[in-house]
Design an enzyme around this catalytic site. Structure first.
Site, PDB file in Angstrom:
ATOM      1  N   ALA A 118      43.761  45.607  28.003  1.00  7.12           N
ATOM      2  CA  ALA A 118      42.705  44.294  28.216  1.00  7.12           C
ATOM      3  C   ALA A 118      41.414  44.677  29.006  1.00  7.12           C
ATOM      4  O   ALA A 118      40.914  43.768  29.280  1.00  7.12           O
ATOM      5  CB  ALA A 118      43.736  43.347  28.484  1.00  7.12           C
ATOM      6  N   ASN A 186      48.880  42.938  34.198  1.00 11.58           N
ATOM      7  CA  ASN A 186      48.860  44.689  33.752  1.00 11.58           C
ATOM      8  C   ASN A 186      47.551  45.251  34.267  1.00 11.58           C
ATOM      9  O   ASN A 186      47.570  46.501  34.776  1.00 11.58           O
ATOM     10  CB  ASN A 186      49.231  44.840  32.458  1.00 11.58           C
ATOM     11  CG  ASN A 186      50.722  44.383  32.158  1.00 11.58           C
ATOM     12  OD1 ASN A 186      51.718  45.216  32.547  1.00 11.58           O
ATOM     13  ND2 ASN A 186      50.766  43.246  31.491  1.00 11.58           N
ATOM     14  N   HIS A 216      38.037  39.062  33.149  1.00 12.62           N
ATOM     15  CA  HIS A 216      38.075  39.870  34.543  1.00 12.62           C
ATOM     16  C   HIS A 216      36.857  40.452  34.820  1.00 12.62           C
ATOM     17  O   HIS A 216      36.201  41.012  34.280  1.00 12.62           O
ATOM     18  CB  HIS A 216      39.111  41.077  33.955  1.00 12.62           C
ATOM     19  CG  HIS A 216      40.399  40.629  33.330  1.00 12.62           C
ATOM     20  ND1 HIS A 216      41.335  39.980  34.052  1.00 12.62           N
ATOM     21  CD2 HIS A 216      40.768  40.722  32.085  1.00 12.62           C
ATOM     22  CE1 HIS A 216      42.440  39.721  33.136  1.00 12.62           C
ATOM     23  NE2 HIS A 216      41.960  40.131  31.916  1.00 12.62           N
TER      24      HIS A 216
HETATM   25  N1  LIG Z   1      48.037  46.853  29.533  1.00 12.56           N
HETATM   26  C1  LIG Z   1      47.447  45.760  29.443  1.00 12.56           C
HETATM   27  O1  LIG Z   1      46.226  45.350  29.367  1.00 12.56           O
HETATM   28  C2  LIG Z   1      48.050  44.436  28.830  1.00 12.56           C
HETATM   29  C3  LIG Z   1      49.466  44.555  28.634  1.00 12.56           C
HETATM   30  N2  LIG Z   1      50.512  43.542  28.022  1.00 12.56           N
HETATM   31  C4  LIG Z   1      51.873  43.836  28.263  1.00 12.56           C
HETATM   32  O2  LIG Z   1      52.365  44.254  26.932  1.00 12.56           O
HETATM   33  C5  LIG Z   1      53.680  43.921  26.682  1.00 12.56           C
HETATM   34  C6  LIG Z   1      53.590  43.114  25.129  1.00 12.56           C
HETATM   35  O3  LIG Z   1      52.753  42.173  25.213  1.00 12.56           O
HETATM   36  P1  LIG Z   1      52.697  41.205  23.887  1.00 12.56           P
HETATM   37  O4  LIG Z   1      52.909  42.010  22.370  1.00 12.56           O
HETATM   38  O5  LIG Z   1      51.534  40.418  24.136  1.00 12.56           O
HETATM   39  O6  LIG Z   1      54.237  40.373  24.235  1.00 12.56           O
HETATM   40  P2  LIG Z   1      54.978  39.392  23.052  1.00 12.56           P
HETATM   41  O7  LIG Z   1      55.932  38.512  23.775  1.00 12.56           O
HETATM   42  O8  LIG Z   1      54.182  39.057  22.072  1.00 12.56           O
HETATM   43  O9  LIG Z   1      56.014  40.765  22.320  1.00 12.56           O
HETATM   44  C7  LIG Z   1      56.806  41.323  23.046  1.00 12.56           C
HETATM   45  C8  LIG Z   1      57.988  41.713  22.079  1.00 12.56           C
HETATM   46  O10 LIG Z   1      59.235  42.253  22.201  1.00 12.56           O
HETATM   47  C9  LIG Z   1      60.284  41.614  21.587  1.00 12.56           C
HETATM   48  N3  LIG Z   1      61.492  42.111  22.288  1.00 12.56           N
HETATM   49  C10 LIG Z   1      61.931  41.452  23.414  1.00 12.56           C
HETATM   50  N4  LIG Z   1      63.314  42.062  23.560  1.00 12.56           N
HETATM   51  C11 LIG Z   1      63.452  42.908  22.862  1.00 12.56           C
HETATM   52  C12 LIG Z   1      64.462  43.847  22.599  1.00 12.56           C
HETATM   53  N5  LIG Z   1      65.365  43.970  23.338  1.00 12.56           N
HETATM   54  N6  LIG Z   1      64.257  44.704  21.621  1.00 12.56           N
HETATM   55  C13 LIG Z   1      63.228  45.104  20.999  1.00 12.56           C
HETATM   56  N7  LIG Z   1      62.295  44.021  21.139  1.00 12.56           N
HETATM   57  C14 LIG Z   1      62.411  43.108  21.921  1.00 12.56           C
HETATM   58  C15 LIG Z   1      60.048  40.210  21.746  1.00 12.56           C
HETATM   59  O11 LIG Z   1      60.923  39.436  20.840  1.00 12.56           O
HETATM   60  C16 LIG Z   1      58.591  40.253  21.296  1.00 12.56           C
HETATM   61  O12 LIG Z   1      58.434  40.160  19.785  1.00 12.56           O
HETATM   62  C17 LIG Z   1      54.008  42.960  27.867  1.00 12.56           C
HETATM   63  O13 LIG Z   1      54.720  43.370  28.767  1.00 12.56           O
HETATM   64  C18 LIG Z   1      52.379  42.482  28.107  1.00 12.56           C
HETATM   65  O14 LIG Z   1      52.727  41.836  29.394  1.00 12.56           O
HETATM   66  C19 LIG Z   1      49.838  42.507  27.544  1.00 12.56           C
HETATM   67  C20 LIG Z   1      48.410  42.272  27.416  1.00 12.56           C
HETATM   68  C21 LIG Z   1      47.543  43.305  28.216  1.00 12.56           C
HETATM   69  O1  LIG Z   2      44.934  39.936  28.207  1.00  9.61           O
HETATM   70  C1  LIG Z   2      44.387  39.998  29.633  1.00  9.61           C
HETATM   71  O2  LIG Z   2      43.453  39.701  29.803  1.00  9.61           O
HETATM   72  C2  LIG Z   2      45.314  40.601  30.550  1.00  9.61           C
HETATM   73  C3  LIG Z   2      46.731  40.732  30.365  1.00  9.61           C
HETATM   74  O3  LIG Z   2      47.356  39.731  29.902  1.00  9.61           O
HETATM   75  C4  LIG Z   2      47.430  41.458  31.257  1.00  9.61           C
HETATM   76  O4  LIG Z   2      46.852  42.161  31.843  1.00  9.61           O
HETATM   77  O5  LIG Z   2      48.673  41.651  31.022  1.00  9.61           O
END
Ligand SMILES: NC(=O)C1=CN([C@@H]2O[C@H](COP(=O)(O)OP(=O)(O)OC[C@H]3O[C@@H](n4cnc5c(N)ncnc54)[C@H](O)[C@@H]3O)[C@@H](O)[C@H]2O)C=CC1
Ligand SMILES: O=C([O-])CC(=O)C(=O)O
Length: 265
Positions: A118, A186, A216
């Protein structure tokens, strides 16, 4: 290719792979609710894909994309790295509490790739980091609902509906922030890892009812260039914490795996 986690990011990335990305073939996904994921695949995807446990994703795939809750990063990444495979890590904040993953990558010849997610400008931050970085500051403004559930705020009885004006809820380093905001910041850890380290990356977090986007604003001062970076992320429909650009950033990283010409970074 295999995708671990079938939420806002994973479902979108898996669908892009199903639609077709040159040189890449999806073989499996992992989901918490297997029956629901199978029904979604049957209704929306062009063919059937196996829904397997996170630990099994690397068995038939050279590249595993981690898009699951932060606390499950190691379940996806450890087996893949021990087979010398590539893991695309989106829960980058969890790399801090899982230092063994970098060691596994070194010992077994695996790789950890962290998309920009993001955030923006990690290419320039890495470039100036080849010289001397003096200072990195980031201000995050999120609609209060986008901070809901953060352990640091739950502990204070945070109620997003009660926030009527911009309120600073954190002031510290990226290293400190990810402990209290594991699903929200993150981006701050990615910035720290790209630049002068998470302990040297200063961060303010604002719960701000006047913004509808996760915003941000970053300033970097260095001996080669000063950077001012700003991104206003439109939240995904599935998860208000996650900006829509995040799965797109993963897809961009995947395309670069086999692209004959790679731009940036
Ligand atoms: N690097 C970055 O810029 C960003 C990172 N993130 C991170 O990315 C990750 C995923 O984010 P989202 O897709 O928005 O979250 P989300 O909550 O929509 O999806 C996560 C999925 O993992 C599934 N899950 C839970 N336990 C599980 C298991 N044991 N086995 C398989 N699947 C399982 C959940 O049911 C859910 O569908 C989070 O850790 C979030 O903090 C999110 C936004 C930005
Ligand atoms: O989507 C965003 O702006 C950032 C976010 O959630 C993350 O860093 O996990």
């Amino acid at each position: 290719m295999a995708v671990g986690g079938f939420g806002a990011i994973g479902k979108f990335v898996a669908k892009a792979l199903d639609d077709g990305i040159e040189g890449l073939e999806l073989v499996a996904v992992s989901a918490h609710n297997v029956a629901k994921a199978e029904a979604h695949i049957a209704a929306n995807f062009s063919r059937h894909y196996n829904v397997v446990a996170l630990e099994e994703l690397a068995q038939d795939a050279d590249v595993v994309v981690e898009c699951c809750p932060a606390e499950l990063l190691s379940n996806v990444a450890s087996p893949a790295l021990m087979q010398g495979k590539t893991v695309v890590v989106i829960s980058v904040g969890a790399l801090l509490s899982n230092p063994h993953l970098e060691k596994l990558a070194r010992d077994y010849g695996g790789r950890i790739l962290v998309p920009s997610g993001a955030l923006l400008g990690l290419d320039a931050v890495q470039s100036v980091g080849q010289g001397e970085i003096y200072e990195v500051n980031m201000i995050t403004q999120k609609p209060p609902i986008g901070l809901n559930g953060a352990p640091a705020l739950v502990a204070q009885g945070f109620d997003p509906a009660a926030i009527k004006e911009p309120t600073k809820v954190f002031d510290g380093t990226a290293e400190q922030a990810i402990v209290g905001f594991p699903a929200n910041l993150n981006v701050a850890v990615a910035l720290g890892l790209a630049g002068s380290g998470v302990a040297n990356t200063h961060l303010e977090i604002w719960a701000d009812p006047t913004v509808v986007r996760n915003t941000h604003t970053i300033t970097v001062r260095s001996d080669s260039a000063d950077l001012t970076l700003k991104i206003e992320n439109i939240p995904t429909e599935d998860n208000p914490k996650t900006g829509k650009i995040t799965p797109l950033s993963v897809i961009s990283t995947l395309r670069r795996l086999s692209a004959p010409v790679v731009i940036g970074a």
